[in-house]
Write a protein that holds these residues in place. Structure first.
Motif, PDB file in Angstrom:
ATOM      1  N   PRO A   1       0.908  -1.106   0.014  1.00 40.39           N
ATOM      2  CA  PRO A   1      -0.109   0.129   0.004  1.00 40.39           C
ATOM      3  C   PRO A   1       0.877   1.196  -0.016  1.00 40.39           C
ATOM      4  O   PRO A   1       0.369   2.230  -0.629  1.00 40.39           O
TER       5      PRO A   1
ATOM      6  N   GLN B   1      -5.535  -1.491  -0.322  1.00 37.60           N
ATOM      7  CA  GLN B   1      -5.590  -2.243   1.183  1.00 37.60           C
ATOM      8  C   GLN B   1      -6.668  -3.121   1.343  1.00 37.60           C
ATOM      9  O   GLN B   1      -6.495  -4.290   1.864  1.00 37.60           O
TER      10      GLN B   1
ATOM     11  N   GLY C   1      -5.618  -1.706   7.578  1.00 36.51           N
ATOM     12  CA  GLY C   1      -4.263  -1.198   8.057  1.00 36.51           C
ATOM     13  C   GLY C   1      -3.956  -2.024   9.486  1.00 36.51           C
ATOM     14  O   GLY C   1      -4.692  -2.612  10.014  1.00 36.51           O
TER      15      GLY C   1
END
Length: 607
Positions: free
Chosen positions: A147, A245, A298
């Protein structure tokens, strides 16, 4: 067997009758908007009708080919009925000028037919898109990407292109009267929150850095413009990185990158010193952080919550309608959370995320209120004046006073305390509030409104309840650009520099400037299709369609449209212009993540 044959024949007959009715309704829709244009754009509606006709034919082919048609559930039928009815209501309200002058015996049938035709158009488009989109995949569960690399690739591409056009064609940036006012505040040190002072101070920070480096006003302003370009590019890159992502296909991300890069709105707004440019990026950060938290994107959840809270403060402070829109967002999300907890029976991990989000909202709201009111008051910085947020009531009262001669002595007295009635009537513009506002601001006494809110409210209520249809027309004319895809406003972007305080436009490369303006011109009134890229109402339609699609699929991914829809909702109660593109700019900055959330997830989603 014979009974089964009769039943099959009966079903086939009903299907043919429904098809005939659908064709008639779609043709009526096309013919209606093929008439002379009246306060509306035929292009959007004709394209919508043509798409509905194509959808109808494709739906019939699919049904005849598959033989078996999957029946919608009762819940899905309700979603379709409500969505189609809402679309029908939008169409008949937005286009009232096309039938309002007809005799009553024709007007009522036309309204009913237009409502039914609009609902039919929506249904066939929706059913076609639903059957097609169920076969399209823009996301993979097992995506493996880097990412950070994608962020820097997207950021470099966007910022380099924006900066190139800025330096060659529009140095030190596009500076309109509003941004000039903020620059003057910085130079003179006399501040007002009419234009959000916290954004003015950000301009001032980079302006002072620029002055210390170059000792030139033009270059000092350019330092802020460069910061703004990088800030906007980073918000777009962050959105695209988040989609990667989350498993988004690289082809779709690439399309979104090109859309961000080459759409004139994003390009021009990157170096236009409107507060709306920065605000669009802030709402993008906010929406993406919201998405990351709920989708668990994340490795560092704390970062998502910090970004959410910080961008929430910007949500509240960098536009005057930001605070009420944020409160509306928070209330709706709180109601959704309570309902989810009640259905779940107990607080589980999914609900904890909601509680943390609401905690962040409360923190941001409290800090924003503190910064906007007590802090600014202690610094003797005045707020925006009272009349600024009263566009709808003032427009409605003025419209009624113009069209009806039945004001009571009390109503005349109250109105005269606020502004000269004859001047209000003379300056009234049904789509632009600025003229009536300025009569009150410069020739009236807006202090009377602040000192006697109950009397003014009763005046408005009395006149509106006495003439509800005129009040409704005034509201439609003032707000329709944000919910009607057939509405335009002439001002899409600022082109030039207000030459005061030593500021002036510099074009470093005339060939590049000619190419730039030739490209931008393709998206103006000269091209009735490309101009739709600036149509706020059309993009709100698209987001509404995405919400209906998610609800139809029993998915909660429509929640990511909530921030921009709350902003649009505040425009419907207080907007200066009926279709100011910059007011709706957050709709554009957040569109890719909203589209991805709606189409990228096929499974049921919960909170």
């Amino acid at each position: 067997m014979q009974g089964a044959g009769k039943l099959s024949l009966s079903i086939s007959k009903k299907s043919r009758i429904k098809s005939l009715i659908s064709i008639v309704m779609i043709l009526f829709f096309l013919c209606f908007f093929g008439l002379k244009e009246i306060d509306s754009s035929k292009t959007t509606y004709l394209m919508t009708g043509a798409f509905a006709l194509m959808s109808f034919l494709m739906n019939r082919i699919r049904i005849d080919k598959d033989k078996l048609r999957k029946e919608n559930t009762r819940y899905q039928k309700i979603v379709l009925a409500v969505s189609a009815s809402l679309f029908g209501l939008i169409v008949i309200l937005a286009n009232y000028a096309m039938y309002i002058e007809l005799p009553m015996k024709f007007r009522i049938p036309v309204i009913i037919l237009l409502f039914l035709a609009s609902g039919t158009v929506f249904l066939h488009i929706f059913l076609f898109c639903n059957s097609y989109l169920n076969t399209v995949t823009i996301r993979r569960e097992d995506a493996s990407v880097k990412p950070i690399r994608w962020f820097f690739i997207c950021f470099a591409a966007l910022s380099a292109f924006y900066l190139l056009v800025f330096f060659l064609c529009s140095f030190p940036g596009q500076i309109c009267s509003d941004s000039l006012n903020q620059i003057k505040q910085v130079i003179r040190g006399e501040y007002s929150n009419h234009h959000p002072v916290y954004q003015t101070w950000i301009i001032g920070l980079f302006f002072k850095i620029g002055m210390s480096l170059f000792n030139d006003v033009n270059k000092a302003v350019a330092v802020y413009t460069v910061f703004q370009i990088l800030f906007i590019a980073s918000s777009f890159a962050f959105s695209l990185m988040t989609m990667i992502q989350a498993g988004c296909r690289k082809s779709f991300v690439t399309v979104c990158l090109l859309w961000y890069m080459f759409t004139p709105a994003h390009l021009i707004f990157s170096f236009t010193l409107w507060k709306d440019s920065m605000y669009g990026a802030i709402i993008c950060f906010f929406t993406v952080a919201f998405f990351r938290i709920l989708k668990k994107i994340g490795k560092y959840p704390v970062f998502n919550y910090i970004l959410f809270a910080v961008s929430a403060v910007g949500f509240c402070l960098i536009r005057s309608n930001g605070l009420p829109a944020f409160i509306l967002f928070m209330v709706i999300f709180a109601v959704i959370t309570v309902i989810a907890i009640k259905r779940g029976g107990h607080i589980i991990d999914a609900h904890l995320k909601n509680i943390f989000i609401l905690s962040g909202c409360l923190f941001a709201l409290g800090l924003s209120i503190l910064l906007k009111f007590p802090v600014l008051k202690s610094m003797n910085i005045p707020q925006a004046d009272t009349v600024e947020m009263l566009s709808i009531p003032v427009q409605q009262v003025t419209r009624i006073a113009i069209e009806k001669d039945d004001l009571t002595p009390t109503e005349i007295y109250v109105l005269e305390q606020i502004a000269p009635i004859d001047e209000l009537k003379e300056r009234y513009n049904p789509k632009v509030y600025d003229y009536a506002r300025d009569v009150i601001r410069y020739n009236g006494h807006q202090e009377y409104i602040a000192e006697h809110p109950d009397i003014c409210f009763n005046l408005w209520l009395s006149m509106v309840t006495r003439h509800p249809f005129i009040a409704a027309e005034a509201w439609v004319d003032q707000t329709s650009g944000y919910w009607n895809a057939g509405s335009y406003y002439w001002m899409k972007w600022w082109n030039g520099v207000c030459e005061e305080e030593g500021l002036h436009l510099i074009v470093y490369n005339q060939t590049a400037d000619d190419l730039f303006h030739s490209y931008v011109k393709q998206f103006t009134e000269d091209n009735s299709v490309l101009i739709l890229s600036y149509n706020v109402g059309l993009h709100v339609w698209i987001i509404g369609f995405l919400c209906a699609y998610c609800l139809f699929q029993r998915r909660k991914d429509c929640i990511y449209a909530l921030p921009v829809l709350c902003l649009v909702a505040t425009l419907l109660i207080a907007t200066l212009m009926h279709d100011e593109f910059r007011f709706g700019y957050p709709v554009y900055t957040c569109l890719p993540i909203i589209v991805f959330a709606a189409f990228g997830y096929k499974k049921l989603s919960t909170f």
